[in-house]
Design a protein around this motif. Sequence first.
Motif, PDB file in Angstrom:
ATOM      1  N   UNK A  75       0.829  -1.207   0.000  1.00  0.00           N
ATOM      2  CA  UNK A  75       0.000   0.000   0.000  1.00  0.00           C
ATOM      3  C   UNK A  75       0.864   1.258   0.000  1.00  0.00           C
ATOM      4  N   UNK A  76       1.870   1.287   0.855  1.00  0.00           N
ATOM      5  CA  UNK A  76       2.753   2.461   0.915  1.00  0.00           C
ATOM      6  C   UNK A  76       3.531   2.627  -0.390  1.00  0.00           C
ATOM      7  N   UNK A  77       3.959   1.530  -0.982  1.00  0.00           N
ATOM      8  CA  UNK A  77       4.694   1.599  -2.256  1.00  0.00           C
ATOM      9  C   UNK A  77       3.784   2.147  -3.354  1.00  0.00           C
ATOM     10  N   UNK A  78       2.550   1.645  -3.419  1.00  0.00           N
ATOM     11  CA  UNK A  78       1.606   2.105  -4.439  1.00  0.00           C
ATOM     12  C   UNK A  78       1.306   3.591  -4.290  1.00  0.00           C
ATOM     13  N   UNK A  79       1.280   4.080  -3.073  1.00  0.00           N
ATOM     14  CA  UNK A  79       1.025   5.499  -2.819  1.00  0.00           C
ATOM     15  C   UNK A  79       2.277   6.358  -3.002  1.00  0.00           C
TER      16      UNK A  79
END
Length: 107
Positions: free
Chosen positions: A26-30
């Motif tokens: 999730x953090x990578x995608x954001x």
Amino acid sequence: DEELAYLRETMEEYENAATMRDGMVDQWARGNRAAMGQLFVTEMRDASPDLYAALLPNRNANWVGQIEAMLKGKGTIFIAVGAGHLIGEDSVQAMLKAKGIESVRVQ
């Protein structure tokens, strides 16, 4: 000793691995590098500077030399590494940038 302690800690956290992985994805995608840095870099660097140096900046520096050599060849190059190697001032991208090589984060 530090490597064994890190391995033991990793094994103790195994039950939370799926939750941690989902948070990382999730953090990578954001594109939230600050949160990822806290997860993968800051904690290790603060808790065990020698282990941090061995696992991240030293390995990254070795890879950068190998990446440079690969880029001198022909064809398309795709390189995949763990997320911790892509965060912060000691990241593979930062080291490549210092050598004038552009890299791009993909999702």
